[in-house]
Write a protein that holds these residues in place. Structure first.
Motif, PDB file in Angstrom:
ATOM      1  N   ALA A  13      38.994  47.775  49.839  1.00  0.00           N
ATOM      2  CA  ALA A  13      38.648  49.059  49.235  1.00  0.00           C
ATOM      3  C   ALA A  13      39.876  49.962  49.113  1.00  0.00           C
ATOM      4  N   ARG A  14      40.759  49.934  50.121  1.00  0.00           N
ATOM      5  CA  ARG A  14      41.985  50.738  50.042  1.00  0.00           C
ATOM      6  C   ARG A  14      42.856  50.286  48.866  1.00  0.00           C
ATOM      7  N   LEU A  15      42.908  48.992  48.643  1.00  0.00           N
ATOM      8  CA  LEU A  15      43.684  48.489  47.498  1.00  0.00           C
ATOM      9  C   LEU A  15      43.096  48.997  46.188  1.00  0.00           C
ATOM     10  N   VAL A  16      41.780  48.946  46.078  1.00  0.00           N
ATOM     11  CA  VAL A  16      41.122  49.396  44.845  1.00  0.00           C
ATOM     12  C   VAL A  16      41.475  50.850  44.546  1.00  0.00           C
ATOM     13  N   LEU A  17      41.487  51.684  45.579  1.00  0.00           N
ATOM     14  CA  LEU A  17      41.687  53.117  45.385  1.00  0.00           C
ATOM     15  C   LEU A  17      43.156  53.527  45.435  1.00  0.00           C
ATOM     16  N   GLY A  18      44.053  52.570  45.592  1.00  0.00           N
ATOM     17  CA  GLY A  18      45.472  52.909  45.616  1.00  0.00           C
ATOM     18  C   GLY A  18      45.914  53.544  44.306  1.00  0.00           C
ATOM     19  N   LYS A  19      46.796  54.537  44.387  1.00  0.00           N
ATOM     20  CA  LYS A  19      47.232  55.278  43.201  1.00  0.00           C
ATOM     21  C   LYS A  19      48.734  55.130  42.984  1.00  0.00           C
ATOM     22  N   ASP A  20      49.150  55.398  41.758  1.00  0.00           N
ATOM     23  CA  ASP A  20      50.577  55.382  41.437  1.00  0.00           C
ATOM     24  C   ASP A  20      51.135  56.801  41.520  1.00  0.00           C
ATOM     25  N   LYS A  21      52.377  56.968  41.112  1.00  0.00           N
ATOM     26  CA  LYS A  21      53.025  58.275  41.220  1.00  0.00           C
ATOM     27  C   LYS A  21      52.389  59.316  40.305  1.00  0.00           C
ATOM     28  N   ALA A  22      51.680  58.867  39.280  1.00  0.00           N
ATOM     29  CA  ALA A  22      51.026  59.800  38.361  1.00  0.00           C
ATOM     30  C   ALA A  22      49.615  60.159  38.823  1.00  0.00           C
ATOM     31  N   ASP A  23      49.250  59.764  40.063  1.00  0.00           N
ATOM     32  CA  ASP A  23      47.935  60.043  40.628  1.00  0.00           C
ATOM     33  C   ASP A  23      46.821  59.330  39.860  1.00  0.00           C
ATOM     34  N   ARG A  24      47.150  58.179  39.287  1.00  0.00           N
ATOM     35  CA  ARG A  24      46.168  57.330  38.613  1.00  0.00           C
ATOM     36  C   ARG A  24      45.968  56.085  39.457  1.00  0.00           C
ATOM     37  N   TYR A  25      44.777  55.469  39.318  1.00  0.00           N
ATOM     38  CA  TYR A  25      44.574  54.209  40.031  1.00  0.00           C
ATOM     39  C   TYR A  25      45.624  53.199  39.574  1.00  0.00           C
ATOM     40  N   ALA A  26      46.275  52.577  40.536  1.00  0.00           N
ATOM     41  CA  ALA A  26      47.359  51.654  40.199  1.00  0.00           C
ATOM     42  C   ALA A  26      46.854  50.429  39.449  1.00  0.00           C
ATOM     43  N   CYS A  27      45.547  50.109  39.577  1.00  0.00           N
ATOM     44  CA  CYS A  27      44.979  48.931  38.911  1.00  0.00           C
ATOM     45  C   CYS A  27      44.128  49.312  37.704  1.00  0.00           C
ATOM     46  N   THR A  28      44.274  50.531  37.198  1.00  0.00           N
ATOM     47  CA  THR A  28      43.402  50.973  36.112  1.00  0.00           C
ATOM     48  C   THR A  28      43.616  50.170  34.833  1.00  0.00           C
ATOM     49  N   VAL A  29      44.790  49.555  34.675  1.00  0.00           N
ATOM     50  CA  VAL A  29      45.058  48.762  33.472  1.00  0.00           C
ATOM     51  C   VAL A  29      44.601  47.318  33.649  1.00  0.00           C
ATOM     52  N   GLY A  30      45.042  46.662  34.723  1.00  0.00           N
ATOM     53  CA  GLY A  30      44.737  45.238  34.907  1.00  0.00           C
ATOM     54  C   GLY A  30      43.397  44.958  35.533  1.00  0.00           C
ATOM     55  N   GLY A  31      42.878  45.898  36.322  1.00  0.00           N
ATOM     56  CA  GLY A  31      41.567  45.725  36.932  1.00  0.00           C
ATOM     57  C   GLY A  31      41.615  45.147  38.336  1.00  0.00           C
ATOM     58  N   VAL A  32      40.427  44.988  38.912  1.00  0.00           N
ATOM     59  CA  VAL A  32      40.235  44.464  40.262  1.00  0.00           C
ATOM     60  C   VAL A  32      39.561  43.101  40.137  1.00  0.00           C
ATOM     61  N   VAL A  33      40.222  42.059  40.579  1.00  0.00           N
ATOM     62  CA  VAL A  33      39.729  40.694  40.392  1.00  0.00           C
ATOM     63  C   VAL A  33      39.507  40.056  41.760  1.00  0.00           C
ATOM     64  N   THR A 196      51.898  43.536  37.316  1.00  0.00           N
ATOM     65  CA  THR A 196      52.220  44.726  38.107  1.00  0.00           C
ATOM     66  C   THR A 196      51.078  45.742  38.121  1.00  0.00           C
ATOM     67  N   ASN A 197      49.941  45.410  37.491  1.00  0.00           N
ATOM     68  CA  ASN A 197      48.903  46.433  37.365  1.00  0.00           C
ATOM     69  C   ASN A 197      47.499  45.917  37.646  1.00  0.00           C
ATOM     70  N   LEU A 198      47.367  44.799  38.354  1.00  0.00           N
ATOM     71  CA  LEU A 198      46.031  44.332  38.725  1.00  0.00           C
ATOM     72  C   LEU A 198      46.014  43.941  40.190  1.00  0.00           C
ATOM     73  N   ILE A 199      44.820  43.964  40.763  1.00  0.00           N
ATOM     74  CA  ILE A 199      44.597  43.509  42.132  1.00  0.00           C
ATOM     75  C   ILE A 199      43.901  42.163  42.059  1.00  0.00           C
ATOM     76  N   TYR A 200      44.426  41.173  42.765  1.00  0.00           N
ATOM     77  CA  TYR A 200      43.760  39.871  42.804  1.00  0.00           C
ATOM     78  C   TYR A 200      43.560  39.469  44.255  1.00  0.00           C
ATOM     79  N   ILE A 201      42.319  39.220  44.628  1.00  0.00           N
ATOM     80  CA  ILE A 201      41.971  38.775  45.975  1.00  0.00           C
ATOM     81  C   ILE A 201      41.192  37.478  45.857  1.00  0.00           C
ATOM     82  N   GLU A 202      41.623  36.454  46.570  1.00  0.00           N
ATOM     83  CA  GLU A 202      40.931  35.159  46.542  1.00  0.00           C
ATOM     84  C   GLU A 202      40.688  34.687  47.960  1.00  0.00           C
ATOM     85  N   PHE A 203      39.429  34.458  48.296  1.00  0.00           N
ATOM     86  CA  PHE A 203      39.066  33.857  49.567  1.00  0.00           C
ATOM     87  C   PHE A 203      38.711  32.400  49.305  1.00  0.00           C
ATOM     88  N   SER A 204      39.377  31.494  49.995  1.00  0.00           N
ATOM     89  CA  SER A 204      39.069  30.083  49.799  1.00  0.00           C
ATOM     90  C   SER A 204      39.544  29.263  50.983  1.00  0.00           C
TER      91      SER A 204
END
Length: 465
Positions: A13-33, A196-204
């Motif tokens: 959840a912290r990764l999802v809500l992480g922001k960049d220097k412009a106070d925007r979600y850092a993954c707003t472009v690539g998404g949360v995968v 540089t703009n998406l979050i990827y988490i894989e459990f396997s």
């Protein structure tokens, strides 16, 4: 809200809500995968996070979509339980139903501050045509084609959220026949190290580990054993059909990268046109799978602009597996659509079990429904025409997930030394009957001479040729 996250959930959840220097979600472009097995807790984690965002930011609009209606409804029911918590319930809209709309077509959770979460199935067209959406959740992301994704992501173009839109892609590793190009592309981009703009988490589990190695369980399922007990994973293991399904859906292991199918995925996506419509030279194609375990009926014809069109018969989804429904269904279609010029079959394939020859003609057994058989050379030429039509642009389809999955899963089997080829299954699990039926339908639509099906007329049967 009275919600306590486990360490992995808090970190995600912290990764999802992480922001960049412009106070925007850092993954707003690539998404949360998230590539995550069953019974880990993804709905609780993402659902709780979204509810908190809806409470914190008035007017937040959320779309939660799944491929199947059942999955979308399951998520809706789970989140109803979340919002009925003692500390959350006061935030719901003061309606007669306490902010929850649970109709057959409308499944919504409404908040007092104007925030809204809407649920629906992509197979029913849900998610298209919306605007000003702040958060989209693509559940069952392993069944998500690029065309559907393009249509739905556009809904976030005018997002009002102060930190940017959020896109969640949640799924298990896809089966070979799944239309999973969007999910695969996200994973490939993440694993390339260049994103540089998406979050990827894989459990396997480790790919080469023994399917029954319990030492892998905490790795593949971080909710084990605190949230997910041993018997739950044993039950999942027992009821998933075979090691392949268990490895994908229970252990989170992706299949090795397979060789590309004959039809380029990019070309297939470019030929998708939801408004495509045939107006002339209608024909049906019928094909059965091995052991008659499934069957497909496809339709083809010529469009007004003289391009060609083919599609899978959607009504067959209500018929179930097997082939008991097939002949009555085809009879119904031909008797109620006088413009159908032929029903084309490959008499050398599994469908032969449903056919019989009388004199020089082929019929479905026990009926007067005549069919048009194709010769080997005609079938080979038809497969080549489908490939040519998709690549060069004169053949269109309406972006049906099952049709797309079959088209992209189809390999190539040479016909001796002739240089010709026909469709073949790349894996034992691939169901390519839809593209095979579509090819047969196109052969019938484009043929100069055909064997017209028998029809009823004034209580009498008339055979025309």
């Amino acid at each position: 809200m009275g919600v306590t996250f486990d360490p992995w959930q808090e970190g995600a959840a912290r990764l999802v809500l992480g922001k960049d220097k412009a106070d925007r979600y850092a993954c707003t472009v690539g998404g949360v995968v998230w590539s995550i097995p069953r019974q880990v807790g993804k709905t609780f984690t993402v659902g709780s996070l979204i509810i908190a965002i809806c409470i914190e930011f008035p007017g937040t609009k959320v779309l939660w979509t799944a491929h199947r209606t059942k999955t979308a409804t399951d998520a809706f029911r789970a989140m109803q339980g979340m919002v009925k918590r003692k500390r959350v319930r006061p935030h719901l809209a003061p309606t007669r139903t306490d902010g929850i709309k649970a109709g057959h077509a409308d499944q919504e959770i409404m908040f007092r501050n104007g925030s809204l979460i809407m649920f629906g199935a992509r197979e029913q067209g849900f998610g298209r045509g919306f605007t000003n959406i702040d958060i989209e959740v693509f559940d069952e992301a392993q069944i998500l084609g690029t065309k559907a994704l393009e249509d739905m992501v556009a809904a976030t173009n005018q997002a009002q959220h102060p930190h940017g839109a959020l896109l969640f892609y949640l799924g298990t590793p896809p089966r070979p026949e799944d239309p999973s190009e969007a999910f695969r592309e996200k994973r490939n981009k993440a694993l390339s190290g260049k994103s540089t703009n998406l979050i990827y988490i894989e459990f396997s589990a480790e790919p080469d580990s023994d399917p029954d190695d319990r030492a892998q369980w905490p790795m593949m399922n971080p909710s084990y054993p605190k949230r997910t007990p041993t018997e739950s994973l044993l039950r999942l293991r027992e009821n998933l059909p075979g090691d392949d399904s268990w490895n994908r859906e229970g252990r989170g292991i992706w299949d090795p990268v397979a060789s590309a199918g004959v039809i380029p995925a990019t070309s297939w996506a470019e030929r998708a046109d939801e408004r495509s419509l045939a107006v002339d030279r209608f024909a049906l194609g019928v094909e059965c799978g091995p052991d008659l375990s499934w069957a497909s009926v496809a339709f083809a014809g010529q469009r007004k602009d003289e391009a060609w069109h083919f599609e899978l018969d959607e009504d067959q989804h209500t018929k179930g597996r097997g082939v008991a429904w097939l002949v009555p269904h085809v009879q119904y279609l031909t008797e109620h659509n006088s413009q159908i010029r032929s029903v084309v079959v490959d008499v050398a394939g599994p469908v032969a079990a449903l056919l019989e020859q009388r004199a020089d003609r082929w019929f479905f057994k026990g009926t007067r429904l005549a069919v048009t058989p194709v010769k080997v050379a005609e079938l080979g030429a038809g497969c080549s025409r489908v490939l040519d039509g998709v690549v060069t642009g004169w053949l269109r389809h309406i972006d049906q997930p099952q049709f797309t999955a079959a088209a992209l899963a189809a390999g190539k089997r040479p016909l001796g030394d002739t240089g010709m080829w026909v469709w073949s299954r790349k894996t034992a699990e691939s169901d390519i009957t839809p593209i095979q039926a579509g090819t047969l339908a196109l052969i019938g639509a484009q043929a100069s001479t055909v064997r017209k099906p028998t029809r009823k007329s004034g209580g009498r049967r008339v055979v025309t040729t």
